[in-house]
Every structure is written in C-alpha cells, then in structure tokens.
Motif scaffolding. Structure first.
Motif, PDB file in Angstrom:
ATOM      1  N   VAL A 264       0.837  -1.191   0.151  1.00  0.00           N
ATOM      2  CA  VAL A 264      -0.007   0.021   0.029  1.00  0.00           C
ATOM      3  C   VAL A 264       0.806   1.154   0.003  1.00  0.00           C
ATOM      4  O   VAL A 264       0.603   2.328  -0.736  1.00  0.00           O
ATOM      5  CB  VAL A 264      -0.990  -0.030   1.268  1.00  0.00           C
ATOM      6  N   TYR A 265       2.014   1.224   0.696  1.00  0.00           N
ATOM      7  CA  TYR A 265       2.777   2.652   0.898  1.00  0.00           C
ATOM      8  C   TYR A 265       3.345   2.830  -0.382  1.00  0.00           C
ATOM      9  O   TYR A 265       3.464   3.850  -1.156  1.00  0.00           O
ATOM     10  CB  TYR A 265       3.633   2.341   2.081  1.00  0.00           C
ATOM     11  N   ARG A 266       3.892   1.592  -1.137  1.00  0.00           N
ATOM     12  CA  ARG A 266       4.268   1.811  -2.370  1.00  0.00           C
ATOM     13  C   ARG A 266       3.499   2.461  -3.387  1.00  0.00           C
ATOM     14  O   ARG A 266       3.712   2.993  -4.424  1.00  0.00           O
ATOM     15  CB  ARG A 266       5.046   0.656  -3.052  1.00  0.00           C
ATOM     16  N   GLY A 267       2.296   1.933  -3.455  1.00  0.00           N
ATOM     17  CA  GLY A 267       1.324   2.340  -4.278  1.00  0.00           C
ATOM     18  C   GLY A 267       0.838   3.932  -3.786  1.00  0.00           C
ATOM     19  O   GLY A 267       0.528   4.657  -4.857  1.00  0.00           O
ATOM     20  N   LEU A 268       0.796   4.233  -2.727  1.00  0.00           N
ATOM     21  CA  LEU A 268       0.618   5.606  -2.327  1.00  0.00           C
ATOM     22  C   LEU A 268       1.855   6.669  -2.821  1.00  0.00           C
ATOM     23  O   LEU A 268       1.451   7.933  -3.343  1.00  0.00           O
ATOM     24  CB  LEU A 268       0.546   6.074  -0.871  1.00  0.00           C
ATOM     25  N   ARG A 269       3.124   6.106  -2.888  1.00  0.00           N
ATOM     26  CA  ARG A 269       4.250   6.763  -3.571  1.00  0.00           C
ATOM     27  C   ARG A 269       3.941   6.996  -4.930  1.00  0.00           C
ATOM     28  O   ARG A 269       4.478   8.286  -5.514  1.00  0.00           O
ATOM     29  CB  ARG A 269       5.325   6.222  -3.151  1.00  0.00           C
ATOM     30  N   THR A 270       3.457   6.031  -5.719  1.00  0.00           N
ATOM     31  CA  THR A 270       3.364   6.152  -7.083  1.00  0.00           C
ATOM     32  C   THR A 270       2.014   6.891  -7.444  1.00  0.00           C
ATOM     33  O   THR A 270       1.760   7.031  -8.560  1.00  0.00           O
ATOM     34  CB  THR A 270       3.422   4.754  -7.724  1.00  0.00           C
ATOM     35  N   GLY A 271       0.979   7.129  -6.645  1.00  0.00           N
ATOM     36  CA  GLY A 271      -0.173   7.650  -6.778  1.00  0.00           C
ATOM     37  C   GLY A 271      -1.229   7.108  -7.317  1.00  0.00           C
ATOM     38  O   GLY A 271      -2.371   7.414  -7.567  1.00  0.00           O
ATOM     39  N   ASN A 272      -1.157   5.590  -6.924  1.00  0.00           N
ATOM     40  CA  ASN A 272      -2.200   4.741  -7.445  1.00  0.00           C
ATOM     41  C   ASN A 272      -2.970   4.420  -6.059  1.00  0.00           C
ATOM     42  O   ASN A 272      -3.229   3.423  -5.463  1.00  0.00           O
ATOM     43  CB  ASN A 272      -1.498   3.265  -7.763  1.00  0.00           C
ATOM     44  N   LEU A 273      -3.830   5.568  -6.112  1.00  0.00           N
ATOM     45  CA  LEU A 273      -4.759   5.432  -4.656  1.00  0.00           C
ATOM     46  C   LEU A 273      -6.065   4.787  -4.746  1.00  0.00           C
ATOM     47  O   LEU A 273      -6.552   4.129  -3.780  1.00  0.00           O
ATOM     48  CB  LEU A 273      -5.386   6.914  -4.411  1.00  0.00           C
ATOM     49  N   GLY A 274      -6.254   4.490  -5.815  1.00  0.00           N
ATOM     50  CA  GLY A 274      -7.608   3.568  -6.121  1.00  0.00           C
ATOM     51  C   GLY A 274      -7.502   2.001  -5.574  1.00  0.00           C
ATOM     52  O   GLY A 274      -8.224   1.547  -4.832  1.00  0.00           O
TER      53      GLY A 274
END
Length: 308
Positions: A264-274
């Motif tokens: 989830v943290y890596r997803g937030l860093r890349t802007g993939n919030l959905g």
C-alpha cells in the motif's frame, strides 16, 4: 413504564455528567481522526483523479479490487502478511510465557530487574535504529556476521540478496523487539496468583514442572487467550517498520519481505490511490471478520475470556 425508563435515563445522565464531560475530548478526537477519514473509503470504488477530487472522480465499481486480485502481487503479499502474522502469534505466545515462567523462578531482585530492563529496552527503540543495528550485523562488506564467517575461512554472504534467509531474520528481529513486553505482562499475571496454591501443591508432593503445568499456566490462560485474540485481529496487518526498514525496501527480497502494508505504501508513492484504498479496505474487513470470528469461538469455548 416508558415514562419511568425515560426518568431513570435522565437521572443516570445527570448523575454521570462529569464523567461524560471528561470523555468528551477523547470522543471528539476519535470522531475527527478515526471516523471522518472513513469517508475516503469510497476512493476504493472510484477511478480517482487528483484534479477532480474524491467526489468528482468517476465511479468504477469493483475494478480496483479486480485489478488487485488478478495481479501477481495479491497472492505474494497475502501469503506473507498472514504467514508472518501466524508465526509471530505462535512465537510471541510461546516465548512470552516461557520467559515469564523463567523470570518467575528468579529470586534475586537485582537479577530480575536486570533481565526485565534488558528485555524491555528493544521495545523502546524505533525500527530505524533497529534497522541500522541489523545492518551492522548483515552488511555485505563490514557486517559482523560476515567478518566472523571470513575469520573462520568462509565466504562472505550478501544477505540483502539472499531471499531464503529473510524469513528467519525477520522472525528473530521481531521476537527480539517484542519479547520484553509480552513476558512482562505474563509475569505480572503470575505475580497475581495466590501463593497458597503453590504451597499446597508442594505439600502434596508436586514438583516445579507439575506446579507450572497445573497452576501457573491455567492461571494466566485468560490473559493468553485475550492477547492471542487481539493479535488475530491484526492478522492481516503487518508491522510496517519491520518489513520496510529492516530489509531496506530491496526489490529482490519482495518474495520474502513484501506485505500488504508495504504494498500500500508503494502504491501511495506512485499515486495509485484507487488500488491502495481497495487493498486497505480489504485488509480492514478481513481483520474485522477475523476478530469477530475468533471472539465467537472463544465465547463458546470459554465465555469469561471473550472480549465481547
């Protein structure tokens, strides 16, 4: 009858008004920081675009969930999260009880304080400090372990590319950090056991092991159940510091170190919030179901030890 109930309710409200006012700040803080952010859960069902905002972004149903569950990462992070959680629950329970029983046998107060302090100290260290301590041991060039290996004529090992070693490293590091608090809680429970039970058992000829099996462990069993039950509530939630800081987010180690929280943290860093919101919601729902299920099982087996 209804009027009487209303009257009792009003009287109870007036009687406990001071206590209610004391809890009011906590209720407000809880509402602001725990309930209002839950509105963001709807991002999991939207094709979120930052310029449009949460309300302006288009709905996309369960596409974010589909994207996650059909990806190659889903099985890996689910397996790691649940697998490590089960191992930690078992080891923390067994090691915590075992060390508490050992501490209970220590008669010297100075020795007891030394053992308790030395075991509690890692608990107060941040994962960043623990990460540097771990790196001191595992560094490919100057690590203590590699220097020992080289001293005995062996070849140094690049631990940060050796995937098979990391389940052991993470389990040992986690146990070292949390064992202090766990054993202190079990030790405190043991201190509350009536000494008359042990004296009566000694008179009946019971040895120390029999006293532990028939008196000590049954006495702390409710605490063991409650702590295990609470731990099962977090079975879908890993310790971010442990799994992110200790392996240093090295990509080659993801098969052994990647969990839902780091994903989830890596997803937030890349802007993939959905997708990250969908994974976070899935994580919370499974954790809720787990704790309700486990509590239901405990309530049927031993009602007095259940949480609710």
């Amino acid at each position: 009858m209804k009027k009487r109930k209303k009257k009792i309710s009003k009287n109870s409200l007036k009687k406990n008004m001071e206590l209610l006012l004391l809890t009011l700040p906590a209720i407000i803080v809880y509402f602001i920081f725990s309930y209002i952010p839950m509105f963001g859960v709807i991002i999991a069902f939207k094709d979120y675009k930052a310029p449009k905002g949460i309300l302006g972004s288009a709905w996309n149903g369960i596409e974010n969930f589909k994207f996650f569950f059909t990806s190659q990462d889903a099985w890996r992070i689910t397996r790691n999260t649940v697998g490590y959680a089960l191992i930690f629950i078992a080891i923390n329970l067994i090691a915590g009880v075992f060390v508490a029983l050992l501490l209970y046998e220590v008669r010297s107060k100075k020795a007891l304080k030394f053992y308790q302090t030395s075991m509690m100290l890692p608990r107060f260290l941040s994962w960043v400090i623990v990460g540097y301590i771990t790196y001191t041991f595992l560094s490919p060039t100057m690590g203590i372990i590699n220097q020992v290996i080289q001293f005995f004529g062996g070849q140094s090992i690049d631990w940060y590319s050796k995937v098979s070693a990391w389940p052991w490293i993470l389990v040992i590091t986690n146990t070292w950090k949390v064992i202090g608090l766990n054993c202190i809680m079990y030790y405190a429970a043991l201190m509350g056991v009536d000494k008359a039970y042990f004296e009566a058992a000694q008179i009946d000829g019971a040895n120390r092991l029999q006293q532990i099996i028939h008196i000590s462990i049954p006495s702390i069993k409710p605490l063991m159940i409650v702590l295990t039950l609470l731990a099962f509530g977090n079975i879908f939630r890993g310790d971010f510091g442990l799994f992110y800081v200790i392996p240093r987010d090295v990509g080659v180690l993801y098969p052994a170190t990647d969990i839902i929280d780091t994903y989830v943290y890596r997803g937030l860093r890349t802007g993939n919030l959905g997708t990250t919101a969908a994974v976070g919601l899935f994580q919370s729902l499974v954790g809720f179901v787990m704790i309700v299920t486990m509590n239901g099982i405990v309530r049927k087996v031993e009602p007095e030890s259940s949480l609710f």
